[in-house]
Design an enzyme around this catalytic site. Structure first.
Site, short mmCIF file in Angstrom:
data_model
loop_
_atom_site.label_atom_id
_atom_site.label_comp_id
_atom_site.label_asym_id
_atom_site.label_seq_id
_atom_site.Cartn_x
_atom_site.Cartn_y
_atom_site.Cartn_z
N ASN A 6 0.86 -1.19 0.00
CA ASN A 6 0.00 0.00 0.00
C ASN A 6 0.89 1.24 0.00
O ASN A 6 1.49 1.57 1.01
CB ASN A 6 -0.90 -0.03 1.26
N LYS B 237 -0.01 4.26 -0.46
CA LYS B 237 -0.74 5.43 0.07
C LYS B 237 -0.53 6.65 -0.85
O LYS B 237 -0.51 6.50 -2.07
CB LYS B 237 -0.31 5.71 1.50
N HIS C 192 -9.74 1.09 4.71
CA HIS C 192 -8.47 1.25 5.43
C HIS C 192 -8.71 2.19 6.62
O HIS C 192 -9.50 3.14 6.52
CB HIS C 192 -7.40 1.82 4.49
N GLU D 243 -7.12 4.58 7.77
CA GLU D 243 -6.90 6.02 7.52
C GLU D 243 -8.15 6.64 6.89
O GLU D 243 -8.47 7.80 7.15
CB GLU D 243 -5.66 6.19 6.62
N GLU E 29 -5.78 -5.28 10.68
CA GLU E 29 -4.78 -4.24 10.89
C GLU E 29 -5.09 -3.46 12.16
O GLU E 29 -5.94 -2.56 12.14
CB GLU E 29 -4.78 -3.26 9.72
N GLY F 21 2.00 2.13 10.86
CA GLY F 21 2.98 3.21 10.74
C GLY F 21 3.78 3.47 12.00
O GLY F 21 4.57 4.41 12.06
N SER G 217 2.98 -2.34 10.30
CA SER G 217 4.42 -2.30 10.57
C SER G 217 5.15 -3.62 10.30
O SER G 217 6.07 -3.96 11.03
CB SER G 217 4.67 -1.82 12.00
P1 PGA Z 1 2.52 0.11 7.74
O1 PGA Z 1 1.13 0.37 6.97
O2 PGA Z 1 3.10 -1.16 7.19
O3 PGA Z 1 3.35 1.31 7.39
O4 PGA Z 1 2.22 0.02 9.18
C1 PGA Z 1 0.22 -0.67 6.79
C2 PGA Z 1 -1.06 -0.12 6.20
O5 PGA Z 1 -1.35 1.06 6.36
O6 PGA Z 1 -1.80 -0.87 5.57
#
Ligand code: PGA
Length: 262
Positions: free
Chosen positions: A9, A11, A104, A106, A176, A182, A223
């Site tokens: 991803n 983003k 997601h 976010e 997740e 992140g 992460s």
């Molecule tokens: P990350 O993001 O691996 O940076 O934690 C995962 C995601 O947002 O799907």
């Protein structure tokens, strides 16, 4: 055993040029890995760049389209109409997308996407012939209150409410934990396995066992990097990973792919 899957991803992190360069780098490095290991990539690799880079990335993958797949980071729930700024799942399919991330954290947090909206998007994605990657996860607060299981069960139930999966339709559910995304700290793989078992249980209540076995994949995101990927995919119930930060560095990302190939 289901084929493993790694989903990147990207983003809104890269420029148009950076996206192109990274996709090309990944393709070239993968070819080298295949040569070195004397083994063809036998897992699915889905890159999810920003919308405007989808045609370009899909073109770059050209001959390796069977393994290197293209996914969108979101879609709308209608196919066509007066919906300024939205993106039709049907058009994504036409562009060569096979997957689409839906719900997601976010988007749920910043853009106030509700379970109802997630549900409508899942339905529309399936109708368009895309594989929805449905993201679910608890916040730190929900976890601290002992509500992580309930939160996940609710999100899965609402996303799939009334959706009767056909034999040719597939879904991916990505667990997740929101507070981990992140952060640089993944949760314990065993805990991710436990949460995926809860999701599996819910899905088994909705669909027949053969359908779940063949058409539903459960993955972990939050992460994940080259130091942890093996232990997540090593959990029997976890079929793959959704990677954010670590997928932006081609060397690190390829290292992750290499570990899955071995
Ligand atoms: P990350 O993001 O691996 O940076 O934690 C995962 C995601 O947002 O799907």
């Amino acid at each position: 055993m289901k084929k493993s899957i790694i989903i990147a991803n990207w983003k809104m992190q890269l420029s148009f040029q950076e996206t192109k360069t990274l996709a090309k780098e990944i393709l070239n490095r993968l070819k080298k890995v295949e040569k070195k290991e004397k083994k063809l990539i036998d897992f699915d690799l889905v890159l999810c760049p920003p919308f405007m880079s989808l045609p370009e990335v899909s073109k770059i993958f050209g001959p390796k389209k069977d393994i290197l797949l293209c996914g969108a980071q979101d879609c709308f729930w209608e196919e066509k109409g007066g919906f300024t700024g939205e993106v039709s799942p049907k058009r994504l399919k036409e562009l060569g997308c096979t997957h689409v991330i839906i719900g997601h954290s976010e988007r749920r947090r910043i853009l106030k996407e509700t379970d109802e909206m997630v549900h409508k998007k899942v339905k529309a994605a399936l109708k368009a012939g895309l594989i929805p990657i449905i993201c679910v996860g608890e916040t730190r607060d929900q976890r601290d209150k002992g509500l992580k299981e309930q939160t996940i069960i609710n999100q899965v139930s609402k996303a799939l409410d009334g959706i009767s999966l056909k034999a040719n339709q597939k879904i991916i559910i990505a667990y997740e934990p929101v507070w981990v995304i992140g952060s640089g700290w993944a949760i314990e793989p065993a805990e991710a396995g436990y949460m995926c078992k809860i999701i599996y249980q819910r899905v088994i209540d909705l669909y027949t066992l053969p359908l779940v076995r063949n058409n539903v994949r459960l993955i972990y995101g939050g992460s994940v990097d080259s130091t942890t990927i093996k232990s997540f995919v090593g959990q029997e119930i976890i079929d793959g990973v959704l990677v954010g930060g670590a997928s932006l560095k081609s060397k690190e990302f390829i290292k992750m792919c290499e570990l899955i190939l071995k």
